[in-house]
Design an enzyme around this catalytic site. Sequence first.
Site, PDB file in Angstrom:
ATOM      1  N   TYR A  31       0.845  -1.192   0.000  1.00 31.56           N
ATOM      2  CA  TYR A  31       0.000   0.000   0.000  1.00 31.56           C
ATOM      3  C   TYR A  31       0.880   1.240   0.000  1.00 31.56           C
ATOM      4  O   TYR A  31       1.548   1.555   0.985  1.00 31.56           O
ATOM      5  CB  TYR A  31      -0.917   0.025   1.221  1.00 31.56           C
ATOM      6  N   GLN A  85     -16.350  -1.380  -1.950  1.00 28.17           N
ATOM      7  CA  GLN A  85     -15.724  -0.106  -2.308  1.00 28.17           C
ATOM      8  C   GLN A  85     -16.718   1.054  -2.279  1.00 28.17           C
ATOM      9  O   GLN A  85     -16.586   2.030  -3.016  1.00 28.17           O
ATOM     10  CB  GLN A  85     -15.033  -0.197  -3.671  1.00 28.17           C
ATOM     11  N   GLY A  86     -17.728   0.942  -1.402  1.00 29.41           N
ATOM     12  CA  GLY A  86     -18.713   2.011  -1.253  1.00 29.41           C
ATOM     13  C   GLY A  86     -19.977   1.805  -2.056  1.00 29.41           C
ATOM     14  O   GLY A  86     -20.930   2.591  -1.952  1.00 29.41           O
TER      15      GLY A  86
END
Length: 344
Positions: A60, A222-223
Site C-alpha cells: 500500500y 468499495q462504497g
Amino acid sequence: MRYAAGLSTTKKISKIGLGTWQFGSREWGYGSAYAQTDAALIVRRALELGVTLFDTAEMYAFGRSERILGQALAAAPGDGVLPGADASVAATAVPPEAAFIATKIFPVLPLAPVVEQRAVGSANRLGVHTIDLYQVHQPNPVVRDGTTMRGMAALRRVGLVDEVGVSNYSLERWRAAEAALGDRVLSNQVQYSLVRREPERDLLPYARREGRLIIAYSPLAQGLLSGRYDVTSRPTGAVRLANPLFLTENLARLTPLLDTLREVGAAHGASASQIALAWVIHHPSVVAIPGASSVAQVESNAAAADIELTDAEYDALTSAAENFQPLTGPASWAAVAAERMRRP
C-alpha cells in the site's frame, strides 16, 4: 464495540476494524492532506471507539501506509482518548498498545529468507517489536507455501510475528499453508460483502468449525453498498471507475438491494452502509475492515458493530443480494472502457 470470540489471541480483535489501503495511496483520490492530517485523526478516533484491528500492507503506497499507521498509533494518547472527548468515551477506548496490527507481505518471491527480511522492514515502518498478524497478501502461483511458512515459523520463534495469516486463498491452499506451518494459520482475508458472497461456500464453514477467522475486505464493495452512488451519481476515483460494479447498468440493477438496506436501516435508525456491515459481521467467524475517508465515516463504521439484525432482516438482505445480477465478464470490462472514454 464487539470482539471476535473463541480465538485465544493475545489481543482482542474488534468485529469492525480499519482498513488503511487509502493511507498514502494516490489512487483513492483523497489528496496529500488526508495522509498528513485526516489519517491520524481517524486512527485516534477508532481507538476511542474500541477498534483494535488495523490492517495494512507493504504494497500500500510502497510502505507509506505502514508508516502513516505506525506514526498515528505512536502519537495517540496512552489511554486512547483525545483531549476534549466526552467522558463516556473512556469506557470504550483502547490504548494504542492494544491495537491488533495486521500487515501483509507481497509474495513476489516468498522464499523463507525473503519473508524474514520483509517482515523486519514492515515492523520498522510500523514502529513495533511484534507484528500481531503477518499475512501472505496473495497466493504465489509458482512458489508453494512450504518455504513461505518456514520463514513465518522462524519469525514466530524470534517473536517478530505473533499470528500468521493468508489473503485471497482458497480453502485447499489455506489448509496446505497450515500443514506447512505446522500450526494454525489464524485468518484468511478475502473479499466478502452482500455482492461478493463466494466465501460462504467453504471458507466460512471451515473458519467456524476450526476456530479460524475470515477478515472481510471491501465489505461495502468499495462504497457500492453505501447508498452514495446511483445512475445519477457516479464515482470519480480511479479505483471505483475501474470496478465493473459501478457501471451505470449495474448501479441500476442494484436499486432493489439498496432499497432493502434502507428499509432495514430505518428499523434500526442506521444507514445503508451500517446495515451492510452488520450483515457481514453477523457470522461469528467474520470481522470486517472497511476503510474510512473521514472521522465521521469511522464513527459510522464502528457503530455498525452494535447492530443486531433479526433472522428475518438477515434473510431479507440475503434474498435481495441473491436477486442482484450484475453485468460481469468480458462485456462488463468492455463497458468500463467505453464509459471511461465517454467521461469528460
